[in-house]
Design an enzyme around this catalytic site. Structure first.
Site, PDB file in Angstrom:
ATOM      1  N   LYS A 201       0.842  -1.201   0.000  1.00 58.78           N
ATOM      2  CA  LYS A 201       0.000   0.000   0.000  1.00 58.78           C
ATOM      3  C   LYS A 201       0.880   1.255   0.000  1.00 58.78           C
ATOM      4  CE  LYS A 201      -3.416   2.392   2.802  1.00 58.78           C
ATOM      5  NZ  LYS A 201      -4.226   2.375   4.016  1.00 58.78           N
ATOM      6  N   GLU A 207      10.880  -4.670   3.989  1.00 55.32           N
ATOM      7  CA  GLU A 207      10.981  -6.060   3.539  1.00 55.32           C
ATOM      8  C   GLU A 207      10.603  -6.183   2.067  1.00 55.32           C
ATOM      9  OE1 GLU A 207       9.510  -4.898   6.217  1.00 55.32           O
ATOM     10  OE2 GLU A 207       9.513  -6.318   7.884  1.00 55.32           O
ATOM     11  N   GLY A 262      -4.518  -1.870   5.376  1.00 52.31           N
ATOM     12  CA  GLY A 262      -3.694  -2.976   4.874  1.00 52.31           C
ATOM     13  C   GLY A 262      -4.297  -4.344   5.149  1.00 52.31           C
ATOM     14  N   ARG A 263      -4.748  -4.578   6.382  1.00 52.14           N
ATOM     15  CA  ARG A 263      -5.247  -5.921   6.721  1.00 52.14           C
ATOM     16  C   ARG A 263      -6.663  -6.158   6.217  1.00 52.14           C
ATOM     17  NH1 ARG A 263      -3.919  -2.820  10.809  1.00 52.14           N
ATOM     18  NH2 ARG A 263      -5.451  -2.051  12.286  1.00 52.14           N
ATOM     19  N   GLU A 348      -3.524  -6.855  15.267  1.00 51.55           N
ATOM     20  CA  GLU A 348      -3.101  -5.514  14.839  1.00 51.55           C
ATOM     21  C   GLU A 348      -4.255  -4.522  15.037  1.00 51.55           C
ATOM     22  OE1 GLU A 348       0.240  -4.611  11.653  1.00 51.55           O
ATOM     23  OE2 GLU A 348      -1.692  -4.640  10.637  1.00 51.55           O
ATOM     24  N   HIS A 379      -2.836 -33.201  18.334  1.00 51.14           N
ATOM     25  CA  HIS A 379      -1.653 -33.974  18.736  1.00 51.14           C
ATOM     26  C   HIS A 379      -0.508 -33.055  19.149  1.00 51.14           C
ATOM     27  CE1 HIS A 379      -3.725 -37.526  17.203  1.00 51.14           C
ATOM     28  NE2 HIS A 379      -4.120 -36.741  16.220  1.00 51.14           N
ATOM     29  N   LYS A 490      10.188  -0.438  13.613  1.00 50.58           N
ATOM     30  CA  LYS A 490      10.737  -0.148  12.279  1.00 50.58           C
ATOM     31  C   LYS A 490      11.863   0.876  12.381  1.00 50.58           C
ATOM     32  CE  LYS A 490       6.368  -0.752   9.752  1.00 50.58           C
ATOM     33  NZ  LYS A 490       5.325  -0.049   8.995  1.00 50.58           N
TER      34      LYS A 490
HETATM   35  O1  F6P Z   1       3.813  -2.693   9.572  1.00 46.47           O
HETATM   36  C1  F6P Z   1       2.482  -3.097   9.601  1.00 46.47           C
HETATM   37  C2  F6P Z   1       1.866  -2.868   8.289  1.00 46.47           C
HETATM   38  O2  F6P Z   1       1.704  -1.504   8.117  1.00 46.47           O
HETATM   39  C3  F6P Z   1       0.538  -3.580   8.112  1.00 46.47           C
HETATM   40  O3  F6P Z   1      -0.524  -2.918   8.667  1.00 46.47           O
HETATM   41  C4  F6P Z   1       0.481  -3.727   6.632  1.00 46.47           C
HETATM   42  O4  F6P Z   1      -0.471  -4.675   6.259  1.00 46.47           O
HETATM   43  C5  F6P Z   1       1.896  -4.119   6.330  1.00 46.47           C
HETATM   44  O5  F6P Z   1       2.667  -3.359   7.223  1.00 46.47           O
HETATM   45  C6  F6P Z   1       2.354  -3.906   4.911  1.00 46.47           C
HETATM   46  O6  F6P Z   1       2.264  -2.566   4.524  1.00 46.47           O
HETATM   47  P1  F6P Z   1       2.397  -2.133   3.012  1.00 46.47           P
HETATM   48  O7  F6P Z   1       1.273  -2.768   2.259  1.00 46.47           O
HETATM   49  O8  F6P Z   1       2.314  -0.655   3.014  1.00 46.47           O
HETATM   50  O9  F6P Z   1       3.717  -2.622   2.497  1.00 46.47           O
END
Ligand code: F6P
Length: 525
Positions: A201, A207, A262-263, A348, A379, A490
């Site tokens: 987003k 990452e 995002g979620r 979250e 199990h 972060k």
């Molecule tokens: O760091 C948490 C977060 O902001 C989540 O809420 C989100 O889903 C994820 O990182 C990824 O964010 P982006 O889609 O901006 O890379």
């Protein structure tokens, strides 16, 4: 809005809860003594049946919980969500994921429909081979580069609906910055036929951007710089400028908007890997199933509203039984990623300690969510659910129809195991001569029976949990749509990188962090 603990309903629930903690209380008796209990404590919507009869609750409990929902203005909050009010208070914006699922004829946002049309065109072009790799070969593999909400929902849906996938395309998900993740995926792929989706987003997530750079270099080594990114990269992002700066072709960038959290974003262009893998028809069925749950959530009164009831039951246990955590156990191998997905959705959203007016809350909020697939979990962790000392309500999820038809008996065994677990948790077991064999019983659970695991029903199920989480946040008077808690980590990681990579001395750091860095650098020589 007030703290729920200040409502009269909360005070009444406090008093009312004592009867369920009495040593003589037997949950199983509630079922046996009330023949109509299943009818009163179950609810059906479309192809989902929620049985909440195995809970520590009477008709009076439900009345009081519904009263709590009314005193905390849940109906007005539902209206606010659907009408686009700024329910994400701290960021002053709506959370309008329901608008992503509106059918085309009723859609309020033309841009949502044009994006779906663009997704459709991309899916057609990739599936037909019109859009192909640098050497002219059709794509065989898609790699989604994203993390959190830009990974978990699509990964869940793709793995849950594998039997209906396009057989020519395999989809992979890379989320972790651990290089082993992308190395492991790319090792088996051919650069000529691999298509990457940068799903972010913000287009700023460390990452995802690091993995995207890694993928770019991997491709450029084979395709050359001119073809690699323009031909082999798509993006789903609200930050088109950054995607363009990365080199992604304008026609390959699909938008999302700040009103999509995002979620809650798998229903947007973030769902592109779903559409590419399962086809646009399945993606639209997923949206239709979610929309059906949205309609139910919007229109059903609280007492007969599935997301509201699930939320109230969760609030009941967290508020009055100090539930330690909650477990979700899908009895379907295809839903093995569901617990991880629900962890982000719930934790979250609900891991908050200040209310909507920025005051510290005076009650427990979101609990840890965990779980794993049944029967495997029986199990491993099952022992603790049955004989451990923590109070952990469980959601069981199971499909009536098998996802494959190869072994009907095995599916019947699966269903029997699911029902056996909720029965054992409720009923318990007593052996006067061998206390180590005793199971206390009275352990509550919900069971969600789904007719079949298909795109429509999965859409309904996931929307159900989204709305459950929202209602919890409303009653607890917290913001479900921000996640400020992840920001400090972060920042720290960025600062520590210079010490870990040896670019800067680490003398200003605390002794623990400093010594760990020194030892890691020493061992890595
Ligand atoms: O760091 C948490 C977060 O902001 C989540 O809420 C989100 O889903 C994820 O990182 C990824 O964010 P982006 O889609 O901006 O890379």
């Amino acid at each position: 809005m007030n703290s729920p603990t200040e409502t009269s309903a909360w005070q009444s629930l406090q008093l009312h809860s004592a009867q369920f903690k009495h040593p003589d209380f037997k949950l199983v008796q509630l079922l046996n003594s009330t023949p109509e209990r299943f009818q009163q404590f179950s609810l059906r919507h479309d192809n989902l049946l929620l049985d909440f009869s195995k809970n520590l609750a009477t008709a009076e409990t439900l009345d009081l919980l519904v009263e709590l929902a009314l005193q905390q203005q849940v109906p007005a909050a539902i209206e606010a969500m659907f009408t686009g009010a700024h329910i994400n208070h701290s960021e002053q914006r709506p959370a309008l994921h329901v608008a992503l699922r509106e059918p085309p004829a009723a859609s309020r946002f033309p841009v949502v429909q044009t994006t779906l049309d663009r997704m459709q065109a991309l899916v057609n072009a990739v599936q037909s081979g019109t859009k192909c790799g640098f050497s002219g070969k059709p794509f065989t593999d898609i790699v989604n580069l994203g993390v959190g909400g830009s990974d978990l929902g699509p990964a869940l849906v793709v793995s849950a609906l594998q039997p209906s996938r396009n057989q020519q395309l395999r989809t992979h998900f890379v989320s972790n910055i651990d290089p082993a993740h992308i190395d492991g995926v790319l090792a088996a792929l051919n650069p000529e036929t691999t298509l990457f989706i940068v799903a972010s987003k913000t287009f700023t997530t460390l990452e995802t951007l690091h993995n995207a750079q890694f993928a770019r270099h991997w491709l450029e080594a084979h395709a050359g710089a001119a073809a690699a990114v323009p031909r082999h990269f798509l993006a789903a992002t609200a930050n088109a400028e950054a995607a363009l700066a990365f080199g992604i072709d304008n026609t390959h960038i699909l938008p999302l908007w700040d009103w999509v959290g995002g979620r809650f974003s798998m229903w947007s262009a973030i769902g592109l890997p779903i559409a590419l893998t399962l086809g646009m028809k399945s993606f639209r069925q997923l949206l239709a199933g979610a929309h059906s749950m949205d309609q139910h959530f919007y229109s059903a009164e609280p007492r007969h509203n599935m997301p509201v009831l699930l939320a109230l039951i969760a609030i009941w246990y967290r508020g009055f039984f100090d539930s330690h955590s909650s477990a979700v156990i899908p009895y379907s191998q295809a839903l093995r990623l569901l617990p991880t997905y629900l962890q982000q959705l719930s934790m979250e959203s609900l891991g908050k300690s200040v209310d909507a007016s920025h005051r510290p809350v005076t009650h427990l909020t979101g609990e840890p969510v965990w779980g794993a697939v049944g029967t495997d979990i029986q199990h491993s962790c099952g022992q603790l659910l049955h004989q451990g000392s923590n109070f952990i309500p469980v959601d069981f999820i199971v499909a009536a129809k098998a996802t494959t038809t190869t072994d009907k008996v095995a599916h019947q065994q699966l269903l029997a195991n699911c029902l056996g677990q909720s029965l054992a948790l409720m009923q318990g077991y007593r052996d006067e001569n061998a206390p180590f064999r005793n199971l206390a019983g009275n352990k509550p659970s919900n069971t969600l029976l789904m007719k079949a695991l298909d795109p429509y029903n999965l859409g309904s199920l996931l929307a159900l949990y989204e709305h459950k989480v929202y209602v919890q946040s409303v009653i607890w008077n917290i913001n479900a749509f921000d996640q400020w808690g992840v920001e400090l980590g972060k920042k720290m990681s960025r600062e520590l990188f210079v010490a870990v990579s040896g670019q800067q001395a680490n003398t200003a750091l605390d002794a623990s962090t400093r010594n760990l860095i020194d030892c890691a650098r020493d061992w890595d020589k």
